[in-house]
Design an enzyme around this catalytic site. Structure first.
Site, PDB file in Angstrom:
ATOM      1  N   THR A   1       0.834  -1.201   0.000  1.00  0.00           N
ATOM      2  CA  THR A   1       0.000   0.000   0.000  1.00  0.00           C
ATOM      3  C   THR A   1       0.872   1.255   0.000  1.00  0.00           C
ATOM      4  O   THR A   1       2.082   1.188   0.194  1.00  0.00           O
ATOM      5  CB  THR A   1      -0.917   0.043   1.239  1.00  0.00           C
ATOM      6  OG1 THR A   1      -0.096   0.279   2.389  1.00  0.00           O
ATOM      7  CG2 THR A   1      -1.678  -1.261   1.426  1.00  0.00           C
ATOM      8  N   CYS A   2       0.228   2.421  -0.190  1.00  0.00           N
ATOM      9  CA  CYS A   2       0.981   3.673  -0.260  1.00  0.00           C
ATOM     10  C   CYS A   2       1.275   4.257   1.116  1.00  0.00           C
ATOM     11  O   CYS A   2       1.794   5.363   1.225  1.00  0.00           O
ATOM     12  CB  CYS A   2       0.204   4.688  -1.088  1.00  0.00           C
ATOM     13  SG  CYS A   2      -0.103   4.084  -2.746  1.00  0.00           S
ATOM     14  N   ASP A   3       0.933   3.515   2.150  1.00  0.00           N
ATOM     15  CA  ASP A   3       1.041   4.027   3.507  1.00  0.00           C
ATOM     16  C   ASP A   3       2.432   3.749   4.085  1.00  0.00           C
ATOM     17  O   ASP A   3       2.913   2.623   4.029  1.00  0.00           O
ATOM     18  CB  ASP A   3      -0.038   3.297   4.332  1.00  0.00           C
ATOM     19  CG  ASP A   3      -0.207   3.872   5.708  1.00  0.00           C
ATOM     20  OD1 ASP A   3       0.709   4.560   6.186  1.00  0.00           O
ATOM     21  OD2 ASP A   3      -1.255   3.605   6.311  1.00  0.00           O
TER      22      ASP A   3
END
Ligand SMILES: *Cc1c(COP(=O)(O)O)cnc(C)c1O
Length: 396
Positions: free
Chosen positions: A321-323
């Site tokens: 994910t982009c987190d």
């Protein structure tokens, strides 16, 4: 479900671009038989650790007849998969609707509670019947455990007497229960907790029909190598025998992790390497929640048909994910030449792995295949090998 010999067989056959869960029913069945045969009482599976229907059927077939459920969704799930299972609703804070449905539609008779309000709620939601089994949850220390469960639930032992007396009045059978925290690294966790509970029973002067020592039984992970489970069972047995309870009182436990940790691993692919950081396709919002959020360590192995000869090095992992928080510090030890396109198997994810998966950011596959090889670590193997030798000798 498709079957393969091991992770390498899966990687070679499928070249999976999304993570694949590898399940080992033989390992879960072995753990279940161990508890069913060796725990000196009744073992019920704590469903939240891994609610997979395949796993539930495996445990049932290996002798686990009782299930600790914590939500009405878990009640419905287990009832639909295992129509004859005995369900115990062991969440101390339930909705009245959940209690009513569990009691009237799914045959649930055992409920836990830690306040007078919850006791009143259970009695009202079930119409004050005469067949309730009520377990008062007592707060005990999590000092010996890797994950604390000491703050959220449980009445303090020093304050438990009025609630024990009230629950005795409202119940057919009165139980006491507790949870020493998950992954208890010493049998002393149970000895100490039972001593505390003993004092509460004596003070209340009630007769207790069930002593439920909860979950917390450990599995094996890097840096966490617990004592043999038999020592835990012995400690529980000795402390239980010493309690001021009726001759017919029952001893229960609620293992989650210990029954299913060995059940599953995950096959992931390296999408990019930056120094000793690997970007892989599963992570904190997938089956590696604990690796990211509570720094839990899991074993890892590079899956290549030609084994690498490179020295092992420490790696950390980023999930898909982009987190930024989608990061697993590890360390994960892998051969130093691991590179993009390689497959890695991350082991011991059967408990609190698959169960934590989300679809955040469009990631989170749930393809599952069965493999026949051994889990990376096992608490049960030596015992099984011993049993196998005996049965082979018996046949000759
Ligand atoms: C989570 C939980 C369990 C299982 O705990 P493990 O540490 O996985 O064995 C058992 N009982 C209750 C009430 C729980 O909340």
């Amino acid at each position: 479900m498709r079957k393969y010999h091991n992770a390498l067989g899966v990687a070679a056959a499928l070249r999976p671009a999304s993570p694949v869960t590898l399940v080992r029913p033989h390992a879960a069945a072995r753990a279940a038989r161990f508890f069913a045969q060796r725990f000196p009482g009744l073992s019920m599976y704590a469903v939240k650790a891994n609610p997979s229907p395949d796993l539930l059927r495996t445990l049932w077939n290996a002798g686990i007849t009782h299930y600790d459920v914590a939500s009405i969704t878990e009640v419905r799930l287990v009832r639909s998969v295992l129509p004859d299972a005995k369900l115990c609703f062991m969440h101390p804070v339930k909705s009245a609707e959940a209690i009513t449905e569990a009691y009237f539609e799914h045959g649930v008779r055992t409920f836990s509670l830690d306040t007078q309000e919850e006791l009143d709620k259970i009695v009202e939601a079930t119409g004050a019947p005469d067949d309730l089994w009520l377990c008062v949850r007592i707060r005990v220390s999590s000092d010996h455990s890797e994950l604390s469960l000491a703050s959220k639930f449980g009445v303090r032992a020093e304050e438990a007497a009025p609630l024990l007396m009230a629950a005795r009045q409202a119940s057919d059978a009165l139980g006491v229960c507790f949870h020493v925290g998950s992954q208890a690294m010493s049998p002393a966790a149970y000895t100490n907790a039972i001593a505390l509970v003993r004092a509460a029973i004596v003070e209340a002067g009630v007769t207790v029909d069930v002593v439920d020592v909860g979950g917390g039984f450990p599995s094996v992970y890097p840096g966490m190598d617990p004592a043999p489970l038999d020592l835990y069972f012995q400690a529980v047995h000795d402390a239980f025998e010493d309690m001021p309870i009726s001759y017919s009182a029952e001893l229960w436990c609620e293992p989650g992790r210990a029954l299913c940790a060995e059940y599953a691993s995950v096959l992931v692919r390296v999408e990019q390497r930056k120094g000793n950081t690997l970007y892989i396709n599963d992570g904190a919002y997938g089956s590696l929640f604990d690796a990211a959020h509570v720094a839990w360590r899991f074993p890892s192995a590079l899956i290549r048909s030609e084994p690498s000869e490179a020295e092992f090095e420490a790696f950390d992992l980023y999930g898909p994910t982009c987190d930024d928080m989608d990061h697993m510090d590890g360390p994960f030890y892998l051969p130093g030449d691991v590179k993009a396109g390689d497959f890695i198997e991350i082991g011991m994810l059967g408990a609190y792995g698959a169960a934590m998966r989300t679809a955040f950011n469009g990631f989170g596959s749930s393809e599952t295949v069965e493999v026949a090889d051994e889990p990376m670590f096992s608490l049960y193997r030596e015992d099984e090998q011993g049993a196998e030798i005996i049965s082979i000798t018996g046949r000759n």
